[in-house]
Write a protein that holds these residues in place. Structure first.
Motif, mmCIF file in Angstrom:
data_model
loop_
_atom_site.group_PDB
_atom_site.id
_atom_site.type_symbol
_atom_site.label_atom_id
_atom_site.label_comp_id
_atom_site.label_asym_id
_atom_site.label_seq_id
_atom_site.Cartn_x
_atom_site.Cartn_y
_atom_site.Cartn_z
ATOM 1 N N ALA A 249 0.825 -1.223 0.000
ATOM 2 C CA ALA A 249 0.000 0.000 0.000
ATOM 3 C C ALA A 249 0.856 1.269 0.000
ATOM 4 C CB ALA A 249 -0.930 -0.027 1.212
ATOM 5 N N LEU A 251 3.292 4.412 -1.276
ATOM 6 C CA LEU A 251 3.277 5.415 -2.349
ATOM 7 C C LEU A 251 1.869 5.742 -2.818
ATOM 8 C CD1 LEU A 251 6.344 4.258 -4.475
ATOM 9 C CD2 LEU A 251 6.171 6.348 -3.130
ATOM 10 N N LEU A 254 -0.875 7.088 1.830
ATOM 11 C CA LEU A 254 -1.494 6.661 3.094
ATOM 12 C C LEU A 254 -0.808 7.236 4.315
ATOM 13 C CD1 LEU A 254 -2.549 2.945 2.858
ATOM 14 C CD2 LEU A 254 -3.900 5.016 2.682
ATOM 15 N N THR A 256 0.715 9.959 4.549
ATOM 16 C CA THR A 256 0.319 11.366 4.589
ATOM 17 C C THR A 256 -1.081 11.511 5.184
ATOM 18 O OG1 THR A 256 1.680 11.703 2.648
ATOM 19 C CG2 THR A 256 0.054 13.406 3.128
ATOM 20 N N VAL A 278 13.305 10.533 12.992
ATOM 21 C CA VAL A 278 13.415 9.649 11.826
ATOM 22 C C VAL A 278 14.889 9.298 11.626
ATOM 23 C CG1 VAL A 278 13.067 9.536 9.324
ATOM 24 C CG2 VAL A 278 11.434 10.793 10.737
HETATM 25 C C1 LIG Z 1 7.804 5.807 5.301
HETATM 26 C C2 LIG Z 1 6.460 5.211 4.882
HETATM 27 C C3 LIG Z 1 5.568 5.171 6.108
HETATM 28 C C4 LIG Z 1 5.832 6.112 3.788
HETATM 29 O O1 LIG Z 1 4.527 5.636 3.531
HETATM 30 P P1 LIG Z 1 3.730 5.942 2.176
HETATM 31 O O2 LIG Z 1 2.279 5.714 2.449
HETATM 32 O O3 LIG Z 1 4.339 5.196 1.058
HETATM 33 O O4 LIG Z 1 4.004 7.501 1.988
HETATM 34 P P2 LIG Z 1 3.154 8.532 1.086
HETATM 35 O O5 LIG Z 1 2.575 7.783 -0.073
HETATM 36 O O6 LIG Z 1 2.217 9.291 1.956
HETATM 37 O O7 LIG Z 1 4.301 9.486 0.539
HETATM 38 C C5 LIG Z 1 4.687 10.688 1.173
HETATM 39 C C6 LIG Z 1 5.842 11.310 0.391
HETATM 40 O O8 LIG Z 1 7.022 10.507 0.545
HETATM 41 C C7 LIG Z 1 7.509 10.112 -0.719
HETATM 42 N N1 LIG Z 1 8.026 8.735 -0.624
HETATM 43 C C8 LIG Z 1 7.371 7.656 -0.165
HETATM 44 N N2 LIG Z 1 8.176 6.579 -0.259
HETATM 45 C C9 LIG Z 1 9.341 7.023 -0.786
HETATM 46 C C10 LIG Z 1 10.564 6.385 -1.097
HETATM 47 N N3 LIG Z 1 10.732 5.061 -0.910
HETATM 48 N N4 LIG Z 1 11.585 7.140 -1.587
HETATM 49 C C11 LIG Z 1 11.429 8.480 -1.768
HETATM 50 N N5 LIG Z 1 10.271 9.153 -1.491
HETATM 51 C C12 LIG Z 1 9.248 8.399 -1.004
HETATM 52 C C13 LIG Z 1 6.300 10.127 -1.609
HETATM 53 O O9 LIG Z 1 6.675 10.228 -2.983
HETATM 54 C C14 LIG Z 1 5.594 11.364 -1.099
HETATM 55 O O10 LIG Z 1 6.235 12.533 -1.562
HETATM 56 P P3 LIG Z 1 5.607 13.374 -2.800
HETATM 57 O O11 LIG Z 1 4.278 13.875 -2.300
HETATM 58 O O12 LIG Z 1 6.613 14.436 -3.033
HETATM 59 O O13 LIG Z 1 5.466 12.422 -3.949
HETATM 60 C C15 LIG Z 1 6.627 3.800 4.295
HETATM 61 O O14 LIG Z 1 7.612 3.836 3.279
HETATM 62 C C16 LIG Z 1 7.014 2.748 5.319
HETATM 63 O O15 LIG Z 1 6.152 2.149 5.965
HETATM 64 N N6 LIG Z 1 8.304 2.485 5.453
HETATM 65 C C17 LIG Z 1 8.808 1.470 6.403
HETATM 66 C C18 LIG Z 1 8.627 1.897 7.838
HETATM 67 C C19 LIG Z 1 9.300 3.235 8.129
HETATM 68 O O16 LIG Z 1 10.410 3.474 7.700
HETATM 69 N N7 LIG Z 1 8.575 4.059 8.896
HETATM 70 C C20 LIG Z 1 9.038 5.372 9.273
HETATM 71 C C21 LIG Z 1 9.554 5.361 10.657
HETATM 72 S S1 LIG Z 1 9.880 7.020 11.174
#
Ligand SMILES: CC(C)(COP(=O)(O)OP(=O)(O)OC[C@H]1O[C@@H](n2cnc3c(N)ncnc32)[C@H](O)[C@@H]1OP(=O)(O)O)[C@@H](O)C(=O)NCCC(=O)NCCS
Length: 327
Positions: A249, A251, A254, A256, A278
């Motif tokens: 799920a 990108l 979610l 956000t 972070v």
């Molecule tokens: C970090 C995480 C929660 C992001 O969740 P997500 O639902 O994919 O994020 P969103 O879709 O809301 O994206 C928010 C922004 O981050 C960017 N983004 C998301 N994943 C990215 C990646 N792997 N690399 C670069 N940018 C990324 C998106 O493009 C978006 O930016 P934009 O609006 O400029 O396009 C998810 O990657 C995750 O669960 N990671 C593993 C756990 C983790 O690291 N948690 C954080 C602990 S602090």
């Protein structure tokens, strides 16, 4: 396989082989070759054709040892196939057609030819992973590749519509199921927090948890906000914790949406600022907080947070964010 399953598999092979070239047919039960895109009981739509019309990156329906199996074409000269996430197949199998769509439940996912390079690259990455000395690292890379932007249209259909909202006391089972798979927080902590702080009605609610629920009530993303003081860390104010979105799920916005819900709730509770920490190497998370307007905290708070975590034995360098919540 039971004898009844074996005979129905043979019937299906006969049905596909009897289909005239150029015709299409839905076929159910083509093995695990396309996992995790496809589960064993999902269906594929096959366009009957010979191997001459297939190219690397296509998904082919093969007859192999009397059964139907969907594989990714790795090369056509020589003819090589493999599962999406595994080592190449031994040579063999008869190509019966090209898979042009996948069906999971009521969702139909077209598999148009523009996906070919991506599927081919996924297969290459996965097959080289099997010869690699650090399988966990490579399988993480393969997973990251599979769940990157190119697969977003397919994943959107797999995941379906999601509701993002605050968690309530009745969401405990969904939360524990998600936590078991994806969080390092103990079930007893989550149970207590949900019962005593996050899941209670206003105005008594303190801290908050929010999640993204799919149509069957499963969590696909989660985060919570609460005071670090509860865990004995010397840091003021509410902090975002355990932000995790299931890989399938990602990108989709979610994280956000979950953070928006938490920000609104924390503002409602009268807090002036929201904080987050972070790992400095976590590009996805850094980007997520920056896009929401979180700003890097000053050196003093950053040092304080890093020292508080160092004292618990966690040595990763943290970037600290803060967001003024306004009136
Ligand atoms: C970090 C995480 C929660 C992001 O969740 P997500 O639902 O994919 O994020 P969103 O879709 O809301 O994206 C928010 C922004 O981050 C960017 N983004 C998301 N994943 C990215 C990646 N792997 N690399 C670069 N940018 C990324 C998106 O493009 C978006 O930016 P934009 O609006 O400029 O396009 C998810 O990657 C995750 O669960 N990671 C593993 C756990 C983790 O690291 N948690 C954080 C602990 S602090």
């Amino acid at each position: 396989m039971t004898s009844r399953e074996a005979s129905s598999a043979e019937v299906m092979v006969d049905v596909v082989e009897a289909l005239p070239l150029g015709q299409r047919l839905w076929v159910r039960g083509v093995g695990r070759g396309l996992s995790p895109l496809l589960r064993p009981r999902d269906s594929v739509r096959v366009l009957r054709c010979g191997p001459g019309l297939l190219a690397p990156g296509d998904v082919v329906l093969l007859r192999q040892d009397g059964e139907l199996t969907a594989r990714v074409v790795m090369s056509t000269a020589p003819w090589r196939t493999g599962p999406l996430m595994g080592p190449p197949d031994e040579p063999g199998g008869v190509a019966l057609g090209r898979v042009v769509a996948l069906r999971r439940g009521r969702w139909v996912m077209p598999l148009p030819r523009p996906f070919r390079p991506a599927l081919w690259m996924a297969q290459q990455a996965a097959s080289s992973a099997w010869a690699w000395p650090q399988p966990r690292l490579v399988s993480r890379n393969v997973r990251n590749f599979l769940y990157a932007g190119w697969s977003l249209p397919l994943r959107r259909r797999m995941v379906g519509t999601l509701e993002v909202r605050l968690l309530l006391a009745g969401d405990l089972d969904a939360l524990l199921a998600f936590a078991e798979e994806r969080l390092v927080v103990t079930p007893s902590f989550l149970r207590r927090q949900l019962r005593d702080r996050w899941g209670v009605p206003e105005p008594a609610r303190r801290g908050a948890a929010a999640g993204a629920f799919d149509a069957s009530g499963r969590l696909q993303g989660f985060a919570w906000v609460d005071s670090y003081r509860q865990e004995g860390l010397n840091l003021e104010g509410p902090w975002v914790r355990s932000l995790v979105v299931a890989p399938r799920a990602r990108l989709m916005g979610l994280a956000t949406r979950i953070l928006h819900v938490l920000m609104a709730e924390v503002r409602r509770q009268g807090e002036a600022r929201l904080y987050a920490d972070v790992d400095e190497g976590n590009a996805a998370s850094l980007r997520t907080f920056e896009r929401l307007g979180f700003q890097r905290a000053d050196a003093k708070l950053t040092q304080q947070a890093n020292e508080a975590w160092d004292a618990t034995g966690d040595s990763a360098r943290l970037v600290v964010f803060e967001l003024p919540l306004g009136a």
